[in-house]
Design a protein around this motif. Structure first.
Motif, PDB file in Angstrom:
ATOM      1  N   LEU A 127       0.839  -1.193   0.000  1.00 29.91           N
ATOM      2  CA  LEU A 127       0.000   0.000   0.000  1.00 29.91           C
ATOM      3  C   LEU A 127       0.877   1.247   0.000  1.00 29.91           C
ATOM      4  O   LEU A 127       1.721   1.423   0.874  1.00 29.91           O
ATOM      5  CB  LEU A 127      -0.902   0.001   1.235  1.00 29.91           C
ATOM      6  N   VAL A 128       0.671   2.099  -1.004  1.00 27.19           N
ATOM      7  CA  VAL A 128       1.342   3.397  -1.080  1.00 27.19           C
ATOM      8  C   VAL A 128       0.334   4.442  -0.625  1.00 27.19           C
ATOM      9  O   VAL A 128      -0.774   4.513  -1.170  1.00 27.19           O
ATOM     10  CB  VAL A 128       1.818   3.699  -2.512  1.00 27.19           C
ATOM     11  N   ALA A 129       0.685   5.260   0.354  1.00 23.82           N
ATOM     12  CA  ALA A 129      -0.335   6.114   0.979  1.00 23.82           C
ATOM     13  C   ALA A 129       0.241   7.447   1.420  1.00 23.82           C
ATOM     14  O   ALA A 129       1.421   7.575   1.733  1.00 23.82           O
ATOM     15  CB  ALA A 129      -0.947   5.399   2.186  1.00 23.82           C
ATOM     16  N   THR A 130      -0.656   8.444   1.441  1.00 22.90           N
ATOM     17  CA  THR A 130      -0.374   9.691   2.138  1.00 22.90           C
ATOM     18  C   THR A 130      -0.938   9.569   3.549  1.00 22.90           C
ATOM     19  O   THR A 130      -1.966   8.903   3.760  1.00 22.90           O
ATOM     20  CB  THR A 130      -1.004  10.890   1.416  1.00 22.90           C
ATOM     21  N   PRO A 131      -0.316  10.185   4.543  1.00 21.09           N
ATOM     22  CA  PRO A 131      -0.719   9.940   5.936  1.00 21.09           C
ATOM     23  C   PRO A 131      -2.163  10.304   6.254  1.00 21.09           C
ATOM     24  O   PRO A 131      -2.843   9.587   6.983  1.00 21.09           O
ATOM     25  CB  PRO A 131       0.269  10.795   6.741  1.00 21.09           C
ATOM     26  N   GLY A 132      -2.642  11.420   5.702  1.00 29.52           N
ATOM     27  CA  GLY A 132      -3.975  11.877   6.058  1.00 29.52           C
ATOM     28  C   GLY A 132      -5.077  10.916   5.649  1.00 29.52           C
ATOM     29  O   GLY A 132      -5.933  10.539   6.466  1.00 29.52           O
ATOM     30  N   ARG A 133      -5.107  10.535   4.381  1.00 29.62           N
ATOM     31  CA  ARG A 133      -6.159   9.636   3.908  1.00 29.62           C
ATOM     32  C   ARG A 133      -6.055   8.263   4.565  1.00 29.62           C
ATOM     33  O   ARG A 133      -7.075   7.648   4.889  1.00 29.62           O
ATOM     34  CB  ARG A 133      -6.099   9.516   2.370  1.00 29.62           C
ATOM     35  N   LEU A 134      -4.844   7.755   4.761  1.00 36.54           N
ATOM     36  CA  LEU A 134      -4.708   6.446   5.406  1.00 36.54           C
ATOM     37  C   LEU A 134      -5.260   6.485   6.828  1.00 36.54           C
ATOM     38  O   LEU A 134      -5.950   5.556   7.263  1.00 36.54           O
ATOM     39  CB  LEU A 134      -3.240   6.019   5.419  1.00 36.54           C
ATOM     40  N   THR A 135      -4.996   7.562   7.544  1.00 39.15           N
ATOM     41  CA  THR A 135      -5.544   7.701   8.889  1.00 39.15           C
ATOM     42  C   THR A 135      -7.070   7.696   8.863  1.00 39.15           C
ATOM     43  O   THR A 135      -7.727   7.054   9.696  1.00 39.15           O
ATOM     44  CB  THR A 135      -5.029   8.996   9.539  1.00 39.15           C
ATOM     45  N   ASP A 136      -7.661   8.390   7.882  1.00 38.35           N
ATOM     46  CA  ASP A 136      -9.120   8.410   7.750  1.00 38.35           C
ATOM     47  C   ASP A 136      -9.679   7.003   7.547  1.00 38.35           C
ATOM     48  O   ASP A 136     -10.672   6.617   8.171  1.00 38.35           O
ATOM     49  CB  ASP A 136      -9.534   9.290   6.568  1.00 38.35           C
ATOM     50  N   LEU A 137      -9.060   6.231   6.659  1.00 38.76           N
ATOM     51  CA  LEU A 137      -9.575   4.896   6.351  1.00 38.76           C
ATOM     52  C   LEU A 137      -9.404   3.944   7.536  1.00 38.76           C
ATOM     53  O   LEU A 137     -10.244   3.063   7.754  1.00 38.76           O
ATOM     54  CB  LEU A 137      -8.883   4.344   5.107  1.00 38.76           C
ATOM     55  N   ILE A 138      -8.330   4.103   8.268  1.00 35.37           N
ATOM     56  CA  ILE A 138      -8.148   3.282   9.467  1.00 35.37           C
ATOM     57  C   ILE A 138      -9.228   3.613  10.488  1.00 35.37           C
ATOM     58  O   ILE A 138      -9.820   2.716  11.113  1.00 35.37           O
ATOM     59  CB  ILE A 138      -6.739   3.488  10.052  1.00 35.37           C
ATOM     60  N   ASP A 139      -9.534   4.901  10.637  1.00 29.66           N
ATOM     61  CA  ASP A 139     -10.584   5.312  11.581  1.00 29.66           C
ATOM     62  C   ASP A 139     -11.943   4.753  11.174  1.00 29.66           C
ATOM     63  O   ASP A 139     -12.804   4.506  12.030  1.00 29.66           O
ATOM     64  CB  ASP A 139     -10.654   6.838  11.666  1.00 29.66           C
TER      65      ASP A 139
END
Length: 536
Positions: A127-139
């Motif tokens: 998974l290649v990710a930017t921190p903001g969106r990845l945090t949203d999806l984890i939440d």
């Protein structure tokens, strides 16, 4: 310099590298790949454009090839600061991921949540990710990092400069504590050093690339200009042959100067964080393909945008700090090629410019220039633009095909059901994507859709929705039997508000609009008008 086949890479990967013309590793690749393959933590110090993507990407792909990831639980994570860099890393690695059977996905802001959630659900190995969106999806419970065995921080200094340090730390706290960490950064000070000390275990450090200011193939120039001449000088520089990035301080400035250059005859576009991701992606593609030769950008383009062949960077507006100067300059003189960085300064900016360059460790040549000067052409390649507005050529029309072959009406016309045209377009008798094969009415309808109704092509008509289907017998807004709001009659076939009486056609079909309140609510809840239109 060792060859790729001596670094511990599989033969299939070495062959694929050779097929793509990558035969000799860059120094950062030769230094870090063996350590990364052996499972050690690696700290790579080097500027952008030094070949870091393959340096960390190939060992990560090898680890992912050992077994497939479970749904919503990737096995490897690459964190990057910007959407553009995420897409470039993803695309660069997918070439080699296919060879190993590894699934590479991306999670970035500005793109569809639904697509990313579905992709994670199907299983993403890397998974290649930017921190903001990845945090949203984890939440949201759409992603779990508990299976991540190898983590990569690319452009770590830029992520820290952009304020991502808290999110990066929170994400790294969620991966497997016994996992491997690879960190690549142009500098190792401040917050980057905190990340190294907190998350890396005895890292193997490799610093093989000089900072931007010391790259011998890059020249730095300070052009002293009068305010009244600045716009004309910018136009002459932008009209040069070759790819040019011109940096400004704000979104408004980027759009304004881009429009001025287009009026002067320069194939140009602007790039900044105020544009949607799809527009930014298309703009970069045009720049790479040479359809536009100048890009006017804010610092969003200074961080992680990799475009080959940029031989001039122009600071129309000075950056706010020396790090931003170095990041901007890093767009040129990449991977051994030559390039130049030119900064335009007014008389009242000269002291600020000299201090900025000194902090960046840059020894810049200074020139006093006027529009049309031979010296300006020698330094930048400037030439006189046409001063006739540039008109972007239209994109080629792609043939649109439906499930049954070519559509007969075309997107906006044709006899069989174009967008708005012919005998049954969007508002006519052939359906939105109609044609003879899709019947004489309804959004995507045929004469009957799966034998579920007697109507002439309702959206997904069922018996309970009346004779005309969801949106009527004759097309989105038309037809004899009803239609969205159309037809010769609005009643009997199931019109939206149809009928001589409001009872004859039903709100969305059916025998009557009367009935019970519960029946009307049930019909509306089954097929909400707004959400159906949005989906298509």
């Amino acid at each position: 310099m060792p060859a790729f086949d001596s670094l511990g890479l599989p033969k299939d990967i070495v062959d694929e590298l050779a097929k793509n013309g990558v035969t000799n590793p860059f120094p950062i690749q030769a230094a870090t790949i063996p350590d990364a393959i052996e499972g050690r933590d690696v700290l790579g110090c080097g500027r952008t454009g030094s070949g870091k993507t393959l340096a960390f990407g190939l060992p990560v792909l090898m680890r992912c090839a050992e077994r497939r990831a479970a749904a919503n639980r990737p096995r490897a994570l690459i964190l990057v600061p910007t959407r553009e860099l995420a897409h470039q890393v993803r695309d660069a690695l997918r070439i080699y991921a296919r060879v190993l059977g590894v699934k590479v996905g991306d999670v970035v802001g500005g793109s569809s949540y639904t697509r990313q959630i579905n992709e994670l659900r199907r299983g993403v190995d890397l998974l290649v990710a930017t921190p903001g969106r990845l945090t949203d999806l984890i939440d949201q419970g759409a992603c779990d990092l508990g299976d991540v065995e190898i983590s990569v921080l690319d452009e770590a200094d830029q992520m820290c400069d952009m304020g991502f340090m808290p999110q990066v730390s929170e994400l790294l706290d969620q991966v497997r504590p016994d996992g491997q960490t690879l960190l690549f950064s142009a500098t190792l000070d401040g917050d980057v050093d905190k990340l190294v000390r907190r998350y890396m275990k005895d890292p193997q450090t490799h610093s093989v690339d000089p900072p931007v200011s010391q790259v011998t193939t890059m020249e730095h120039h300070l052009l002293k200009v009068l305010p009244r001449d600045k716009n004309k000088i910018v136009a002459q520089i932008a009209a040069r042959d070759g790819r040019t990035i011109l940096f400004v301080r704000s979104k408004y400035r980027a759009d304004t100067i881009s429009e001025q250059l287009i009026e002067a005859g320069v194939p140009c576009a602007s790039l900044h964080g105020g544009k949607t991701q799809s527009v930014r992606t298309r703009t970069l593609a045009k720049f790479r393909e040479g359809k536009i030769q100048a890009l006017v950008a804010t610092d969003v383009a200074a961080r992680g945008i990799h475009v080959d062949g940029i031989d001039l960077v122009v600071n129309i507006d000075l950056p706010t700090g020396h790090k931003d100067y170095l990041h901007r300059g890093g767009r040129t003189a990449r991977a051994g090629s030559s390039g130049a960085v030119v900064s335009l300064v007014a008389p009242n900016q000269r002291r600020l410019a000299r201090r900025l360059l000194s902090d960046a460790g840059v020894d810049a040549k200074q020139h006093l220039v006027n529009p049309g000067d031979e010296l300006l052409s020698e330094v930048t390649g400037a030439k006189e633009p046409s001063w006739e507005p540039w008109i972007e050529p239209p994109e080629p029309v792609r043939e649109r095909r439906g499930r049954g072959g070519p559509r007969r009406g075309g997107y906006r016309g044709g006899g069989g059901g174009g967008y708005r045209g012919g005998g049954g377009g969007y508002r006519g008798g052939g359906g939105y994507r109609g044609g003879e094969s899709r019947g004489e009415g309804g959004y995507r309808g045929g004469e009957r859709r799966n034998d579920r109704g007697e109507g002439g092509g309702g959206y997904r008509d069922r018996d309970s929705r009346g004779e005309g289907g969801y949106r009527g017998d004759g097309g989105y807004r038309g037809g004899d039997g009803g239609g969205y709001r159309g037809g010769e009659r609005r009643g009997e076939g199931g019109g939206y508000r149809g009928g001589d009486r409001r009872g004859g056609g039903g709100y969305r079909g059916g025998d009557s609009r009367g009935g019970t309140v519960a029946a009307r609510v049930a019909t509306t809840a089954t097929t909400p008008l707004r959400s159906t239109r949005a989906e298509h």
